[in-house]
Design a protein around this motif. Structure first.
Motif, PDB file in Angstrom:
ATOM      1  N   ASP A 113       0.825  -1.211   0.000  1.00 42.34           N
ATOM      2  CA  ASP A 113       0.000   0.000   0.000  1.00 42.34           C
ATOM      3  C   ASP A 113       0.859   1.259   0.000  1.00 42.34           C
ATOM      4  OD1 ASP A 113      -2.284  -1.623   0.064  1.00 42.34           O
ATOM      5  OD2 ASP A 113      -2.301  -1.663   2.263  1.00 42.34           O
ATOM      6  N   GLY A 114       1.939   1.229  -0.783  1.00 41.98           N
ATOM      7  CA  GLY A 114       2.815   2.377  -0.918  1.00 41.98           C
ATOM      8  C   GLY A 114       3.819   2.567   0.204  1.00 41.98           C
ATOM      9  N   ARG A 115       3.779   1.718   1.225  1.00 47.52           N
ATOM     10  CA  ARG A 115       4.719   1.825   2.351  1.00 47.52           C
ATOM     11  C   ARG A 115       5.945   0.976   2.081  1.00 47.52           C
ATOM     12  NH1 ARG A 115       1.250  -0.387   6.738  1.00 47.52           N
ATOM     13  NH2 ARG A 115       3.204  -1.449   7.143  1.00 47.52           N
ATOM     14  N   PHE A 116       7.114   1.544   2.363  1.00 45.57           N
ATOM     15  CA  PHE A 116       8.359   0.791   2.238  1.00 45.57           C
ATOM     16  C   PHE A 116       8.442  -0.199   3.395  1.00 45.57           C
ATOM     17  CE2 PHE A 116      10.523   4.899   0.564  1.00 45.57           C
ATOM     18  CZ  PHE A 116       9.842   4.790  -0.620  1.00 45.57           C
ATOM     19  N   LEU A 117       8.662  -1.457   3.075  1.00 50.11           N
ATOM     20  CA  LEU A 117       8.861  -2.482   4.094  1.00 50.11           C
ATOM     21  C   LEU A 117      10.262  -3.074   4.017  1.00 50.11           C
ATOM     22  CD1 LEU A 117       5.432  -4.334   3.809  1.00 50.11           C
ATOM     23  CD2 LEU A 117       6.101  -2.579   5.471  1.00 50.11           C
ATOM     24  N   GLY A 118      10.889  -2.971   2.850  1.00 55.92           N
ATOM     25  CA  GLY A 118      12.221  -3.532   2.691  1.00 55.92           C
ATOM     26  C   GLY A 118      12.606  -3.652   1.232  1.00 55.92           C
ATOM     27  N   ALA A 119      13.591  -4.507   0.970  1.00 55.84           N
ATOM     28  CA  ALA A 119      14.060  -4.737  -0.400  1.00 55.84           C
ATOM     29  C   ALA A 119      14.778  -6.081  -0.463  1.00 55.84           C
ATOM     30  CB  ALA A 119      15.009  -3.624  -0.840  1.00 55.84           C
ATOM     31  N   ILE A 120      14.731  -6.682  -1.636  1.00 59.46           N
ATOM     32  CA  ILE A 120      15.475  -7.909  -1.925  1.00 59.46           C
ATOM     33  C   ILE A 120      16.444  -7.577  -3.052  1.00 59.46           C
ATOM     34  CG2 ILE A 120      15.357 -10.285  -2.775  1.00 59.46           C
ATOM     35  CD1 ILE A 120      12.461 -10.386  -1.676  1.00 59.46           C
ATOM     36  N   GLU A 121      17.717  -7.921  -2.850  1.00 60.16           N
ATOM     37  CA  GLU A 121      18.739  -7.656  -3.863  1.00 60.16           C
ATOM     38  C   GLU A 121      19.425  -8.961  -4.266  1.00 60.16           C
ATOM     39  OE1 GLU A 121      21.066  -3.753  -3.490  1.00 60.16           O
ATOM     40  OE2 GLU A 121      20.925  -4.488  -1.429  1.00 60.16           O
ATOM     41  N   LEU A 122      19.662  -9.118  -5.550  1.00 57.88           N
ATOM     42  CA  LEU A 122      20.508 -10.199  -6.070  1.00 57.88           C
ATOM     43  C   LEU A 122      21.653  -9.554  -6.827  1.00 57.88           C
ATOM     44  CD1 LEU A 122      18.013 -12.899  -7.416  1.00 57.88           C
ATOM     45  CD2 LEU A 122      19.118 -12.758  -5.180  1.00 57.88           C
ATOM     46  N   ILE A 123      22.842 -10.135  -6.668  1.00 53.70           N
ATOM     47  CA  ILE A 123      24.045  -9.562  -7.250  1.00 53.70           C
ATOM     48  C   ILE A 123      24.763 -10.609  -8.102  1.00 53.70           C
ATOM     49  CG2 ILE A 123      26.301  -8.525  -6.718  1.00 53.70           C
ATOM     50  CD1 ILE A 123      23.900  -8.382  -3.963  1.00 53.70           C
ATOM     51  N   ASP A 124      24.987 -10.311  -9.365  1.00 53.40           N
ATOM     52  CA  ASP A 124      25.809 -11.078 -10.289  1.00 53.40           C
ATOM     53  C   ASP A 124      25.392 -12.546 -10.447  1.00 53.40           C
ATOM     54  OD1 ASP A 124      27.314  -8.785 -10.717  1.00 53.40           O
ATOM     55  OD2 ASP A 124      28.873  -9.350  -9.285  1.00 53.40           O
ATOM     56  N   PRO A 125      24.607 -12.839 -11.487  1.00 51.31           N
ATOM     57  CA  PRO A 125      24.253 -14.236 -11.772  1.00 51.31           C
ATOM     58  C   PRO A 125      25.509 -15.082 -11.963  1.00 51.31           C
ATOM     59  CG  PRO A 125      23.083 -12.738 -13.243  1.00 51.31           C
ATOM     60  CD  PRO A 125      24.084 -11.921 -12.490  1.00 51.31           C
ATOM     61  N   LEU A 126      25.483 -16.302 -11.451  1.00 48.42           N
ATOM     62  CA  LEU A 126      26.649 -17.182 -11.549  1.00 48.42           C
ATOM     63  C   LEU A 126      26.940 -17.626 -12.975  1.00 48.42           C
ATOM     64  CD1 LEU A 126      26.332 -19.444  -8.371  1.00 48.42           C
ATOM     65  CD2 LEU A 126      27.810 -17.455  -8.744  1.00 48.42           C
ATOM     66  N   ASP A 127      25.927 -17.600 -13.843  1.00 50.74           N
ATOM     67  CA  ASP A 127      26.173 -18.033 -15.225  1.00 50.74           C
ATOM     68  C   ASP A 127      26.867 -16.955 -16.061  1.00 50.74           C
ATOM     69  OD1 ASP A 127      24.145 -16.198 -15.818  1.00 50.74           O
ATOM     70  OD2 ASP A 127      22.722 -17.722 -16.525  1.00 50.74           O
ATOM     71  N   GLY A 128      27.097 -15.782 -15.474  1.00 44.04           N
ATOM     72  CA  GLY A 128      27.812 -14.721 -16.168  1.00 44.04           C
ATOM     73  C   GLY A 128      26.940 -13.866 -17.077  1.00 44.04           C
ATOM     74  N   ALA A 129      25.726 -14.310 -17.368  1.00 42.99           N
ATOM     75  CA  ALA A 129      24.806 -13.511 -18.180  1.00 42.99           C
ATOM     76  C   ALA A 129      24.188 -12.432 -17.294  1.00 42.99           C
ATOM     77  CB  ALA A 129      23.714 -14.403 -18.764  1.00 42.99           C
ATOM     78  N   PRO A 130      23.866 -11.288 -17.849  1.00 41.69           N
ATOM     79  CA  PRO A 130      23.238 -10.251 -17.026  1.00 41.69           C
ATOM     80  C   PRO A 130      21.801 -10.626 -16.666  1.00 41.69           C
ATOM     81  CG  PRO A 130      23.325  -9.553 -19.311  1.00 41.69           C
ATOM     82  CD  PRO A 130      24.073 -10.856 -19.227  1.00 41.69           C
TER      83      PRO A 130
END
Length: 177
Positions: free
Chosen positions: A122-139
């Motif tokens: 409902d428009g409220r910030f609760l958090g975030a999920i981040e993933l960094i650099d796929p292991l297969d090397g593709a973006p």
């Protein structure tokens, strides 16, 4: 990867609703995300509204243990960009822009490809999920970002249920005095 991942996540994300708290649910989401989109690292933040900061509550990957409990203000360039977008931010060539100077990525050895999915209800910030650099090397692709956005929506639903006044009252009434 991609759009078919959402169908798979649709089935597997139901389990999040049987967990005990937002940190355990964050760890579940991160584990599932890293299983489906193997990546060098992943981070889950919860938002501390009183301090206007994102707090890292779970992380996975080389050097990520050093990140636990670190706080990042809501002016963090990438977290705030994802919040403004209100959908997963997919960034490739991250090592050539703002991400190159983000301290949490420096701790884990940098970042080239990112997904940052805001956890919003409902428009409220609760958090975030981040993933960094796929292991297969593709973006990462926009379809990958959509899948993690779906996951973040389900995580937001779980958190909002935990904060539901009726649930809190029922818990208080049921506990022994």
């Amino acid at each position: 990867r991609g759009d078919e991942l959402i169908a798979i996540l649709f089935e597997e994300m139901h389990d999040v609703h049987f967990l005990n708290d937002a940190i355990e649910a964050g760890a579940f989401c991160l584990g599932l995300a890293l299983e489906k989109l193997p990546s060098r690292a992943g981070i889950v933040h919860l938002y501390d509204i009183n301090k206007r900061e994102f707090v890292i509550v779970t992380a996975n990957g080389t050097g990520s243990d050093q990140l636990l409990s670190r706080r990042h203000g809501d002016k963090d360039p990438l977290l705030s960009a994802a919040m403004r977008k209100r959908h997963a931010l997919v960034m490739n060539n991250a090592d050539k822009n703002d991400a190159a100077f983000v301290e949490r990525y420096e701790v884990i050895g940098g970042a080239k490809s990112l997904i940052i999915a805001p956890v919003l209800k409902d428009g409220r910030f609760l958090g975030a999920i981040e993933l960094i650099d796929p292991l297969d090397g593709a973006p990462f692709t926009e379809a990958d970002g959509n899948a993690i956005a779906y996951m973040s929506e389900q995580y937001a639903e779980f958190i909002s249920v935990l904060l539901d006044p009726e649930r809190i009252s029922a818990y208080a009434a049921a506990r022994p005095r």
